[in-house]
Design a protein around this motif. Structure first.
Motif, short mmCIF file in Angstrom:
data_model
loop_
_atom_site.label_atom_id
_atom_site.label_comp_id
_atom_site.label_asym_id
_atom_site.label_seq_id
_atom_site.Cartn_x
_atom_site.Cartn_y
_atom_site.Cartn_z
N MET A 1 0.86 -1.18 0.00
CA MET A 1 0.00 0.00 0.00
C MET A 1 0.90 1.23 0.00
O MET A 1 1.85 1.32 0.76
N HIS A 2 0.56 2.17 -0.86
CA HIS A 2 1.25 3.46 -0.90
C HIS A 2 0.47 4.44 -0.02
O HIS A 2 -0.75 4.57 -0.15
N ILE A 3 1.15 5.13 0.88
CA ILE A 3 0.51 6.10 1.77
C ILE A 3 1.06 7.48 1.48
O ILE A 3 2.27 7.68 1.38
N THR A 4 0.14 8.44 1.35
CA THR A 4 0.53 9.81 1.06
C THR A 4 -0.22 10.78 1.97
O THR A 4 -1.32 10.49 2.42
N GLY A 46 -4.31 5.87 2.02
CA GLY A 46 -3.67 4.63 1.62
C GLY A 46 -4.21 4.18 0.28
O GLY A 46 -5.43 4.13 0.10
N PHE A 47 -3.33 3.84 -0.64
CA PHE A 47 -3.72 3.52 -2.02
C PHE A 47 -3.12 2.20 -2.47
O PHE A 47 -1.97 1.89 -2.16
N ILE A 48 -3.90 1.45 -3.23
CA ILE A 48 -3.43 0.26 -3.92
C ILE A 48 -3.82 0.41 -5.38
O ILE A 48 -5.00 0.66 -5.69
N ASP A 49 -2.85 0.31 -6.25
CA ASP A 49 -3.08 0.45 -7.70
C ASP A 49 -3.85 1.73 -8.03
O ASP A 49 -4.76 1.72 -8.86
N GLN A 52 -7.89 4.57 -3.64
CA GLN A 52 -7.82 4.77 -2.21
C GLN A 52 -8.60 3.68 -1.47
O GLN A 52 -9.76 3.40 -1.78
N TYR A 82 -3.02 -3.47 6.49
CA TYR A 82 -3.04 -2.09 5.99
C TYR A 82 -3.27 -1.08 7.11
O TYR A 82 -2.69 0.01 7.09
N SER A 85 0.03 -0.50 8.76
CA SER A 85 0.89 0.36 7.94
C SER A 85 0.46 1.82 8.03
O SER A 85 1.29 2.72 8.09
N SER A 89 2.66 4.94 9.56
CA SER A 89 2.93 6.16 8.79
C SER A 89 2.57 7.40 9.59
O SER A 89 3.29 8.41 9.56
#
Length: 137
Positions: A1-4, A46-49, A52, A82, A85, A89
């Motif tokens: 998972m990408h977190i921004t 949190g994002f996957i592909d 959100q 997730y 994570s 963050s």
């Protein structure tokens, strides 16, 4: 998972939908209220592909106080680490280091938050609140 923490990346419609229809704490919350809360908070998406799937926001002065709230992972993505994570963050964010008092209110995920050092207040009798649980209805 990408977190921004980039607010422009957030899917505000998804956040509003979850909070207003699925969360037990913000049923019926107006879109304008969600937008204003995001504007004035440190937010984590949190994002996957590119989609959100998770959210958290922190109300903070970025020096001494922080309040973690509106934390969620969409139901289809739960049980995969997730939320862990996401909280990592939050706690590792540079602007939230050395916070003297970091609060949250949770009735369902206490076990998760305890893994990150959250505990019941040492002096619960010192805490006061104005609580309006039906304000959005």
């Amino acid at each position: 998972m990408h977190i921004t923490t980039d607010k422009t990346a957030l899917d505000v419609a998804l956040i509003h939908d979850f909070l207003s229809t699925t969360s037990p704490w913000a049923q019926g919350i107006p879109l304008e209220t969600v937008q204003r809360s995001i504007e004035h908070s440190l937010c984590f998406g949190g994002f996957i592909d590119g989609r959100q799937i998770a959210f958290a926001r922190v109300v903070t002065d970025r020096a001494t106080f922080a309040y973690l709230m509106d934390v969620f992972v969409l139901p289809d993505y739960r049980g995969r680490g997730y939320s862990r994570s996401l909280i990592e963050s939050v706690q590792n964010h540079p602007e939230l280091q050395n916070i003297r008092r970091f609060l949250l209110v949770s009735s369902s995920a206490r076990g998760l938050y305890e893994k990150f050092g959250f505990r019941s207040p040492v002096k619960p009798e010192a805490f006061m609140e104005i609580h309006r649980p039906d304000i959005y209805r």
